[in-house]
Design a protein around this motif. Structure first.
Motif, PDB file in Angstrom:
ATOM      1  N   SER A   1       4.641   0.297  -7.488  1.00 26.90           N
ATOM      2  CA  SER A   1       4.697   1.759  -7.601  1.00 26.90           C
ATOM      3  C   SER A   1       4.621   2.219  -9.055  1.00 26.90           C
ATOM      4  O   SER A   1       4.286   3.366  -9.334  1.00 26.90           O
ATOM      5  CB  SER A   1       5.976   2.296  -6.947  1.00 26.90           C
ATOM      6  OG  SER A   1       7.134   1.766  -7.573  1.00 26.90           O
ATOM      7  N   SER A   2       4.924   1.314  -9.974  1.00 22.94           N
ATOM      8  CA  SER A   2       4.824   1.640 -11.398  1.00 22.94           C
ATOM      9  C   SER A   2       3.459   1.270 -11.969  1.00 22.94           C
ATOM     10  O   SER A   2       2.839   2.052 -12.693  1.00 22.94           O
ATOM     11  CB  SER A   2       5.918   0.910 -12.176  1.00 22.94           C
ATOM     12  OG  SER A   2       5.796   1.148 -13.560  1.00 22.94           O
TER      13      SER A   2
ATOM     14  N   THR B   1       1.107   4.759  11.023  1.00 23.27           N
ATOM     15  CA  THR B   1       1.565   3.967   9.870  1.00 23.27           C
ATOM     16  C   THR B   1       3.086   3.992   9.782  1.00 23.27           C
ATOM     17  O   THR B   1       3.717   2.970   9.456  1.00 23.27           O
ATOM     18  CB  THR B   1       0.947   4.511   8.567  1.00 23.27           C
ATOM     19  OG1 THR B   1      -0.470   4.607   8.712  1.00 23.27           O
ATOM     20  CG2 THR B   1       1.274   3.600   7.398  1.00 23.27           C
ATOM     21  N   GLN B   2       3.688   5.155  10.063  1.00 22.95           N
ATOM     22  CA  GLN B   2       5.152   5.235  10.052  1.00 22.95           C
ATOM     23  C   GLN B   2       5.756   4.279  11.071  1.00 22.95           C
ATOM     24  O   GLN B   2       6.714   3.544  10.762  1.00 22.95           O
ATOM     25  CB  GLN B   2       5.597   6.664  10.360  1.00 22.95           C
ATOM     26  CG  GLN B   2       5.385   7.653   9.231  1.00 22.95           C
ATOM     27  CD  GLN B   2       5.913   9.037   9.575  1.00 22.95           C
ATOM     28  OE1 GLN B   2       6.975   9.167  10.168  1.00 22.95           O
ATOM     29  NE2 GLN B   2       5.167  10.071   9.202  1.00 22.95           N
ATOM     30  N   ILE B   3       5.212   4.283  12.290  1.00 25.30           N
ATOM     31  CA  ILE B   3       5.738   3.406  13.345  1.00 25.30           C
ATOM     32  C   ILE B   3       5.578   1.938  12.940  1.00 25.30           C
ATOM     33  O   ILE B   3       6.506   1.123  13.099  1.00 25.30           O
ATOM     34  CB  ILE B   3       5.012   3.679  14.684  1.00 25.30           C
ATOM     35  CG1 ILE B   3       5.380   5.081  15.199  1.00 25.30           C
ATOM     36  CG2 ILE B   3       5.374   2.619  15.728  1.00 25.30           C
ATOM     37  CD1 ILE B   3       4.553   5.533  16.390  1.00 25.30           C
ATOM     38  N   SER B   4       4.414   1.592  12.383  1.00 29.18           N
ATOM     39  CA  SER B   4       4.172   0.210  11.941  1.00 29.18           C
ATOM     40  C   SER B   4       5.164  -0.194  10.857  1.00 29.18           C
ATOM     41  O   SER B   4       5.707  -1.304  10.878  1.00 29.18           O
ATOM     42  CB  SER B   4       2.739   0.068  11.421  1.00 29.18           C
ATOM     43  OG  SER B   4       1.802   0.413  12.407  1.00 29.18           O
ATOM     44  N   ALA B   5       5.381   0.712   9.890  1.00 28.79           N
ATOM     45  CA  ALA B   5       6.303   0.412   8.795  1.00 28.79           C
ATOM     46  C   ALA B   5       7.725   0.222   9.306  1.00 28.79           C
ATOM     47  O   ALA B   5       8.439  -0.696   8.879  1.00 28.79           O
ATOM     48  CB  ALA B   5       6.252   1.535   7.755  1.00 28.79           C
TER      49      ALA B   5
ATOM     50  N   ILE C   1      13.363   0.531   3.345  1.00 27.98           N
ATOM     51  CA  ILE C   1      13.748   1.743   4.086  1.00 27.98           C
ATOM     52  C   ILE C   1      13.620   3.009   3.224  1.00 27.98           C
ATOM     53  O   ILE C   1      13.012   3.994   3.664  1.00 27.98           O
ATOM     54  CB  ILE C   1      15.163   1.589   4.677  1.00 27.98           C
ATOM     55  CG1 ILE C   1      15.117   0.542   5.796  1.00 27.98           C
ATOM     56  CG2 ILE C   1      15.672   2.920   5.218  1.00 27.98           C
ATOM     57  CD1 ILE C   1      16.461   0.101   6.302  1.00 27.98           C
ATOM     58  N   PRO C   2      14.150   3.028   1.981  1.00 30.46           N
ATOM     59  CA  PRO C   2      13.905   4.222   1.151  1.00 30.46           C
ATOM     60  C   PRO C   2      12.417   4.479   0.923  1.00 30.46           C
ATOM     61  O   PRO C   2      11.974   5.629   0.932  1.00 30.46           O
ATOM     62  CB  PRO C   2      14.618   3.883  -0.176  1.00 30.46           C
ATOM     63  CG  PRO C   2      15.673   2.905   0.209  1.00 30.46           C
ATOM     64  CD  PRO C   2      15.065   2.091   1.297  1.00 30.46           C
ATOM     65  N   LEU C   3      11.630   3.400   0.740  1.00 27.36           N
ATOM     66  CA  LEU C   3      10.193   3.554   0.521  1.00 27.36           C
ATOM     67  C   LEU C   3       9.534   4.248   1.707  1.00 27.36           C
ATOM     68  O   LEU C   3       8.727   5.183   1.526  1.00 27.36           O
ATOM     69  CB  LEU C   3       9.552   2.180   0.284  1.00 27.36           C
ATOM     70  CG  LEU C   3       8.019   2.161   0.170  1.00 27.36           C
ATOM     71  CD1 LEU C   3       7.563   2.974  -1.041  1.00 27.36           C
ATOM     72  CD2 LEU C   3       7.514   0.720   0.070  1.00 27.36           C
TER      73      LEU C   3
ATOM     74  N   SER D   1       0.837  -1.209   0.000  1.00 26.62           N
ATOM     75  CA  SER D   1       0.000   0.000   0.000  1.00 26.62           C
ATOM     76  C   SER D   1       0.867   1.252   0.000  1.00 26.62           C
ATOM     77  O   SER D   1       0.518   2.266  -0.623  1.00 26.62           O
ATOM     78  CB  SER D   1      -0.955  -0.003   1.193  1.00 26.62           C
ATOM     79  OG  SER D   1      -0.251   0.129   2.413  1.00 26.62           O
ATOM     80  N   LEU D   2       2.031   1.189   0.697  1.00 32.34           N
ATOM     81  CA  LEU D   2       2.961   2.320   0.676  1.00 32.34           C
ATOM     82  C   LEU D   2       3.555   2.503  -0.720  1.00 32.34           C
ATOM     83  O   LEU D   2       3.713   3.621  -1.211  1.00 32.34           O
ATOM     84  CB  LEU D   2       4.082   2.106   1.691  1.00 32.34           C
ATOM     85  CG  LEU D   2       3.693   2.007   3.169  1.00 32.34           C
ATOM     86  CD1 LEU D   2       4.943   1.948   4.044  1.00 32.34           C
ATOM     87  CD2 LEU D   2       2.813   3.174   3.596  1.00 32.34           C
ATOM     88  N   SER D   3       3.879   1.393  -1.358  1.00 31.42           N
ATOM     89  CA  SER D   3       4.435   1.447  -2.714  1.00 31.42           C
ATOM     90  C   SER D   3       3.419   2.050  -3.682  1.00 31.42           C
ATOM     91  O   SER D   3       3.764   2.900  -4.512  1.00 31.42           O
ATOM     92  CB  SER D   3       4.827   0.033  -3.161  1.00 31.42           C
ATOM     93  OG  SER D   3       5.235   0.025  -4.501  1.00 31.42           O
ATOM     94  N   ALA D   4       2.159   1.600  -3.577  1.00 37.74           N
ATOM     95  CA  ALA D   4       1.104   2.145  -4.439  1.00 37.74           C
ATOM     96  C   ALA D   4       0.908   3.634  -4.170  1.00 37.74           C
ATOM     97  O   ALA D   4       0.724   4.432  -5.098  1.00 37.74           O
ATOM     98  CB  ALA D   4      -0.202   1.381  -4.199  1.00 37.74           C
TER      99      ALA D   4
END
Length: 624
Positions: free
Chosen positions: A223-224, A403-407, A382-384, A75-78
């Motif tokens: 992401s593409s 969401t940041q903490i979960s990631a 990590i970059p994502l 979901s972060l990539s999308a």
């Protein structure tokens, strides 16, 4: 030349003319199914079978945890692709220094090779089991399926998605039948959802399962692929796209979880239950299924599902390889060359290993490929996380604190498990090696170097706000030298531009033909993978940059007294240029060349030749 991600199909699926409700959701569904096949590829089968036969139902919780991790990360990539119109590789190229990008690209290519190795072996094993084709012959046959992607991508992204969904349906149906045959114990399945690690060997399998489930190349690919949908670029439009893509990901990845869980449960209910704890090879699993479950269909459906899994995942794996090369290196080569190279990188180690050690090692090779994928995960995750947490980069659509903490917790779990595995492996090598000094000067420094790189990409954005490195593909910064010329009968002239040094000669020769009274149409083709797949519906960073550069050409030349019009085409340059020229009323087409021939034509394509045969007006070729 900068381009859109997957330019062939960029924004080729419109969602803007769809009504609300189910039809609107349906327009967005698709990309996650291409992603999901990476979560049920043959590499997963090897780790799931090994986990189920050795530890029964005990590692089902690892699959569930991996699926939850995958859903969040995908979901972060999308989100990155939808909001920034960049894929993960492009975002990295614009953020990190060239040296760091080269290293990240190298690691990403290793992950692609490991993934493709699993797909090659899986397809070969499936052909061997179903048709009794020797394993080595099956490995060589897998070269041919790379051309299937070329066929599918030319038919459009929706047909490719339909093909993949059909294969996923075959896999799902096969394992529904397998569950009916195996009759697993439901209480033990429920108990397997409680976290536990029966031993050190279980850790190795668990890391392999994580590596096989959360795959780094899928983060680049997703992401593409989300950029294939064209939607309103308003705040509400972006919110809607994010919501529907999350629904897409949830459905697709839960289907993948069902398949993975079914493979592990099948191994537990069939092999572990009968004391066969050492079944780790796919071939052994296939051999014992029919006699132990009492039906030949168990083995046949197993092999059919394996071939479907290998075929579907090879399509998405080669796409990911193209995205990574174009994104990190801004290097575009002919699609068939890229796919053959990707497949050869996987075939060579497979052939060498099978020839030297025999067919019995394929299971270990599959599990090793998944562990390699897991080791590379941190360098993609990590970059994502940094990118989607950046308020400026994400234009207000950055992820919230929870969401940041979960990631970051997911990243910590994956990196910690990988660190423990690498430490244990290197320690074992040092203790058993006849020449540990060589390892101290090779393997150990390399491991330390990668650890430093990992710490660098984790810490730097917190300490120093990264500057975006936008690598403009216009080496002369639009400061073209040109000469005024006299009059000519050519009044409507088309000129191709690619923002390279070739533009200067092309434009000067065009001005020599038409002078200041002619009308000049500057044509540029966006030829990223996304544009090839999605055509003029793609909306991404690459397209916006190309549009801006065309506008700057227009303004600069208009100020000098020329009448300028600009046109942007998408996809294959030869076809795109010819289509625009044939649609216009031009007297002549002027094209600049880069002066390469021979082998470079094979790599980069022969656009001039394709254009020459596709137009009916005179063509002036200007050499650099």
């Amino acid at each position: 030349m900068k381009g859109k991600s997957l330019e062939e199909v960029h924004e080729s699926v419109s969602t803007q003319n769809k009504a609300k409700g189910f039809r609107k959701i349906l327009a967005f569904l698709g990309p996650a199914y291409l992603i999901s096949v990476g979560y049920m590829d043959p590499g997963n089968w090897a780790t799931d079978i090994a986990g189920g036969s050795q530890f029964g139902y005990a590692l089902i919780w690892v699959l569930l945890m991996s699926n939850i991790m995958a859903l969040l990360l995908q979901s972060l990539s999308a989100r990155l692709g939808i909001v920034t119109q960049r894929d993960l590789a492009q975002a990295s190229r614009e953020t990190y220094s060239p040296f760091v990008n080269y290293v990240l690209y190298f690691l990403a290519e290793i992950a692609i090779a490991a993934c493709d190795l699993a797909e090659v072996l899986g397809m070969a094993i499936g052909l061997n089991l179903l048709f009794d084709i020797p394993l080595l012959h099956g490995v060589f046959i897998t070269v041919l399926d790379t051309f299937l992607l070329l066929f599918l991508i030319n038919k459009g992204i929706r047909k490719m998605e339909a093909f993949i969904i059909a294969l996923v349906a075959i896999i799902g149906f096969s394992f529904i039948c397998e569950m009916i045959f195996a009759q697993p114990e439901l209480p033990k399945i429920a108990a397997g959802l409680i976290p536990s690690l029966p031993g050190e060997a279980a850790l190795y399998i668990a890391i392999g399962i994580i590596g096989a489930t959360v795959m780094p190349h899928n983060l680049y690919l997703h992401s593409s692929l989300v950029q294939t949908r064209k939607f309103d670029r308003t705040k509400e439009g972006v919110k809607q796209a994010l919501k529907y893509n999350f629904i897409d990901s949830t459905i697709a990845l839960n289907l993948a979880f069902f398949v993975n869980a079914a493979i592990l449960i099948l191994a537990a209910a069939t092999f572990y239950k009968n004391g066969m704890y050492d079944v780790a090879e796919i071939q052994d699993a296939h051999k014992f299924l029919a006699p132990m479950l009492g039906t030949k269909w168990a083995a046949i459906l197993f092999a059919v599902a394996l071939i479907a899994a290998g075929q579907s995942s090879t399509v998405t794996g080669t796409l990911a390889g193209q995205i990574i090369m174009e994104g990190y290196l801004n290097l575009r080569i002919q699609p068939w060359v890229r796919r053959i190279l990707t497949r050869l990188i996987a075939i060579v180690p497979a052939v060498i290993t099978i020839s030297y050690f025999g067919e019995s090692v394929t299971g270990k090779l599959l599990i090793l490929s998944q562990v390699i994928l897991s080791l590379q995960l941190g360098f993609a995750i990590i970059p994502l996380i940094h990118f989607v947490s950046d308020k400026t980069k994400m234009k207000g659509f950055h992820i919230n604190r929870i969401t940041q903490i979960s990631a970051w917790l997911i990243a910590l779990v994956i990196v910690s498990l990988n660190g423990r595995l690498v430490y244990a492996e290197i320690k074992g090598w040092l203790e058993t090696s006849e020449n540990p000094t060589l390892l101290w000067f090779t393997v150990v420094p390399l491991a330390i170097a990668f650890l430093i790189l990992l710490l660098y990409i984790v810490i730097k954005p917190f300490v120093i706000k990264p500057k975006e490195h936008i690598y403009n593909h216009s080496p002369h910064h639009l400061k073209l030298k040109y000469v005024h010329t006299g009059e000519s009968a050519k009044k409507n002239i088309a000129v191709t531009v690619d923002f390279s040094a070739a533009d200067e000669n092309a434009l000067n020769n065009a001005f020599a033909l038409g002078g200041t009274d002619a009308k000049y149409t500057l044509i540029h083709v966006v030829e990223t993978v996304g544009a090839i797949m999605y055509g003029d519906e793609i909306v991404d960073h690459e397209t916006s940059v190309d549009e801006q550069l065309l506008q700057e050409y227009d303004e600069m030349l208009t100020s000098k007294g020329y009448t300028i019009e600009t046109k942007l085409a998408f996809g294959n340059p030869g076809k795109g240029i010819a289509k625009l020229v044939n649609a216009g009323n031009f007297d002549v087409l002027v094209m600049g060349t880069h002066g390469h021939s021979g082998f470079k034509d094979l790599l980069f394509g022969t656009t001039v030749s394709k254009v020459r045969h596709g137009i009916s007006i005179p063509l002036v070729i200007v050499k650099k």
